[in-house]
Write a protein that holds these residues in place. Structure first.
Motif, short mmCIF file in Angstrom:
data_model
loop_
_atom_site.label_atom_id
_atom_site.label_comp_id
_atom_site.label_asym_id
_atom_site.label_seq_id
_atom_site.Cartn_x
_atom_site.Cartn_y
_atom_site.Cartn_z
N SER A 150 1.89 -7.57 -0.58
CA SER A 150 2.75 -7.04 -1.64
C SER A 150 3.74 -8.12 -2.05
O SER A 150 3.45 -9.32 -1.98
N SER A 151 4.91 -7.74 -2.47
CA SER A 151 5.95 -8.66 -2.91
C SER A 151 7.29 -7.98 -2.76
O SER A 151 7.38 -6.74 -2.85
N GLY A 152 8.34 -8.77 -2.55
CA GLY A 152 9.67 -8.19 -2.53
C GLY A 152 10.01 -7.49 -3.83
O GLY A 152 10.84 -6.56 -3.85
N LEU A 153 9.34 -7.87 -4.91
CA LEU A 153 9.58 -7.24 -6.20
C LEU A 153 9.02 -5.82 -6.29
O LEU A 153 9.24 -5.14 -7.28
N HIS A 154 8.33 -5.38 -5.25
CA HIS A 154 7.89 -3.98 -5.24
C HIS A 154 9.10 -3.05 -5.28
O HIS A 154 8.99 -1.90 -5.72
N GLU A 155 10.25 -3.55 -4.83
CA GLU A 155 11.46 -2.72 -4.82
C GLU A 155 11.89 -2.34 -6.24
O GLU A 155 12.56 -1.32 -6.43
N ARG A 156 11.49 -3.12 -7.21
CA ARG A 156 11.79 -2.82 -8.62
C ARG A 156 10.77 -1.82 -9.19
O ARG A 156 11.01 -1.21 -10.23
N GLY A 157 9.66 -1.64 -8.51
CA GLY A 157 8.53 -0.92 -9.08
C GLY A 157 8.68 0.59 -9.11
O GLY A 157 9.32 1.20 -8.25
N ARG A 158 8.04 1.19 -10.10
CA ARG A 158 7.85 2.64 -10.22
C ARG A 158 6.42 2.86 -10.69
O ARG A 158 5.91 2.10 -11.51
N ALA A 182 2.36 -0.27 -5.68
CA ALA A 182 1.07 0.38 -5.40
C ALA A 182 0.43 -0.20 -4.14
O ALA A 182 -0.19 0.53 -3.36
N ASN A 183 0.58 -1.51 -3.93
CA ASN A 183 0.03 -2.13 -2.72
C ASN A 183 0.62 -1.52 -1.45
O ASN A 183 -0.11 -1.23 -0.49
N VAL A 184 1.93 -1.32 -1.43
CA VAL A 184 2.57 -0.77 -0.24
C VAL A 184 2.22 0.71 -0.07
O VAL A 184 1.92 1.17 1.03
N LEU A 185 2.27 1.46 -1.17
CA LEU A 185 1.90 2.88 -1.12
C LEU A 185 0.47 3.03 -0.59
O LEU A 185 0.18 3.92 0.22
N PHE A 186 -0.43 2.17 -1.07
CA PHE A 186 -1.81 2.19 -0.60
C PHE A 186 -1.89 1.92 0.90
O PHE A 186 -2.58 2.63 1.64
N ALA A 187 -1.21 0.87 1.36
CA ALA A 187 -1.27 0.51 2.78
C ALA A 187 -0.80 1.65 3.66
O ALA A 187 -1.41 1.95 4.70
N TYR A 265 5.37 -3.01 7.88
CA TYR A 265 5.61 -3.89 6.74
C TYR A 265 6.24 -5.16 7.29
O TYR A 265 7.25 -5.12 8.00
N VAL A 266 5.64 -6.31 6.96
CA VAL A 266 6.06 -7.58 7.54
C VAL A 266 6.48 -8.54 6.43
O VAL A 266 5.80 -8.65 5.40
N GLY A 267 7.59 -9.23 6.64
CA GLY A 267 8.04 -10.21 5.67
C GLY A 267 8.90 -11.26 6.35
O GLY A 267 9.25 -11.14 7.54
N PRO A 268 9.28 -12.31 5.63
CA PRO A 268 10.14 -13.35 6.21
C PRO A 268 11.55 -12.82 6.43
O PRO A 268 12.10 -12.13 5.57
N GLY A 269 12.14 -13.17 7.57
CA GLY A 269 13.42 -12.59 7.94
C GLY A 269 14.63 -13.44 7.65
O GLY A 269 15.72 -13.13 8.13
N GLY A 270 14.46 -14.50 6.87
CA GLY A 270 15.58 -15.37 6.56
C GLY A 270 16.39 -14.91 5.37
O GLY A 270 16.45 -13.71 5.07
N SER A 277 10.94 -17.00 9.31
CA SER A 277 9.87 -16.52 10.19
C SER A 277 9.57 -15.05 9.93
O SER A 277 10.44 -14.28 9.53
N PRO A 278 8.33 -14.64 10.17
CA PRO A 278 7.96 -13.24 9.89
C PRO A 278 8.58 -12.26 10.86
O PRO A 278 8.79 -12.57 12.04
N GLU A 279 8.90 -11.09 10.33
CA GLU A 279 9.44 -10.01 11.14
C GLU A 279 9.04 -8.67 10.51
O GLU A 279 8.65 -8.61 9.34
N LYS A 280 9.14 -7.60 11.28
CA LYS A 280 8.90 -6.26 10.75
C LYS A 280 10.12 -5.83 9.95
O LYS A 280 11.25 -6.02 10.38
N GLN A 281 9.87 -5.25 8.78
CA GLN A 281 10.95 -4.87 7.88
C GLN A 281 10.73 -3.46 7.34
O GLN A 281 9.70 -2.84 7.59
N ARG A 282 11.72 -2.97 6.60
CA ARG A 282 11.58 -1.71 5.90
C ARG A 282 11.38 -2.00 4.42
O ARG A 282 12.11 -2.81 3.83
N SER A 283 10.39 -1.37 3.82
CA SER A 283 10.14 -1.54 2.40
C SER A 283 11.03 -0.57 1.62
O SER A 283 11.87 0.13 2.20
N SER A 284 10.86 -0.51 0.31
CA SER A 284 11.74 0.30 -0.53
C SER A 284 11.59 1.79 -0.23
O SER A 284 10.56 2.25 0.28
N ASP A 285 12.61 2.56 -0.56
CA ASP A 285 12.55 4.01 -0.35
C ASP A 285 11.37 4.62 -1.09
O ASP A 285 10.69 5.52 -0.57
#
Length: 322
Positions: A150-158, A182-187, A265-270, A277-285
């Motif tokens: 996915s992308s961090g820009l999924h947070e903008r998505g509807r 849609a990628n995150v919702l699918f996963a 959901y995994v993304g860079p933690g910096g 470095s990669p870490e587990k994160q929370r995606s958008s509400d």
């Protein structure tokens, strides 16, 4: 913050991995690392010529790399179907599927099947690909994984169910954000359905690369003919972005790390989740909205004609809840 690197990636000898968009950027770097770790990697590429060029480049530093280039155009459901049928004729196992390929912020175009290009390639193409390969994943001995980029820009998505394909109102960045949501919702929905069906060996995981310098950012400005946007992208990549090799780490972590579970959901933690470095994160509400995920799943099945075979239990549970 974790300091996970390629050195921490488990050996992959004996594993079969499919990577979409493997000829450049994040897909190329992931393919190279899987090969270094001993995996057989199938490069699912729109352009076989570019895929073969990538193979030659990888083999310069990994001479014994086991790489197989195959055509898979995610903008064509027929191409996806042909790819999966040929793959299953030639391979008995599939350990990792990396749904990585994508297009970003391009002028409105349509796939061969009439879908808006970003939604069609980034989401629907991968939805169909995964559905066709579900049996191969399930029948492979041991744990298998589907990693969806996915992308961090999924947070903008509807998800605009009234205008999924941007026929009435199209904004290239809104369309991209919708496809990445849609990628995150699918996963997540895929993980829930796997759980309902008691399919315990297949994990569905989402990830994002942060801000990585790849050719992806150039295509929108180039296709729209915007010299200013292209220049701004080049400057931003040079100043702010991490390398494609670093940006591939969340996908590699999601695909191989021992502590990863389905539905994560995994993304860079910096800095601002854009690098590091990669870490587990929370995606958008919005990405955790089950009702939206279920509706998107049903729409995706209708549009692609691909129905996932989870077995009797998941089907009964889904029908009962409607």
């Amino acid at each position: 913050m974790s300091k996970w690197t390629r050195d921490d990636m488990p050996a992959q000898r004996g594993k079969v991995v499919v990577v979409t968009g493997a000829n450049s950027g994040l897909g190329y770097e992931a393919t190279k690392t899987f090969a270094e770790k001993g995996a057989t990697v199938v490069l699912a590429c729109r352009s076989v010529e570019k895929g073969e060029r990538a193979v030659r480049e990888i083999q310069q530093s990994v001479p014994d790399a086991d790489l197989d280039v195959r055509e898979c155009d995610l903008a064509s459901l027929e191409s996806v179907r042909v790819f999966t049928e040929a793959f299953q004729e030639d391979y008995d196992e599939l350990h990792v599927l990396c749904n990585n390929a994508g297009v970003m912020a391009i002028p409105r175009q349509e796939t061969r099947d009439g879908f808006e290009m970003q939604f069609g390639v980034n989401h629907l193409g991968h939805f169909a690909l995964t559905g066709h390969l579900l049996d191969a994943l399930h029948q492979t001995e041991g744990e298998t994984r589907v990693v969806t980029q996915s992308s961090g820009l999924h947070e903008r998505g509807r998800i605009d169910f009234d205008d999924l394909h941007g026929e009435d109102d199209y904004d290239e960045w809104d369309a991209y954000a919708q496809s990445k949501l849609a990628n995150v919702l699918f996963a997540y929905e895929f993980d829930r359905l796997l759980d309902e069906a008691d399919i315990e060996n297949v994990l569905s995981v989402a990830c994002h690369p942060g801000y990585a310098a790849t050719n992806l950012q150039r295509r929108g400005p180039e296709q729209s003919g915007s010299t200013l946007r292209l220049w701004m992208m080049k400057v931003a990549n040079a100043v702010m972005a991490q390398s494609a090799a670093q940006g591939a780490l969340p996908m590699l972590y999601a695909a191989t790390a021992y502590d990863v579970a389905g539905g994560e959901y995994v993304g860079p933690g910096g800095f601002m989740d854009m690098r590091g470095s990669p870490e587990k994160q929370r995606s958008s509400d919005r990405s955790y909205d089950v009702a939206t995920a279920e509706r998107l799943w049903d729409v995706s099945e209708d549009l692609t004609g691909v129905e996932y075979d989870f077995g009797v239990r998941a089907t009964l549970d889904r029908d009962r809840d409607r």
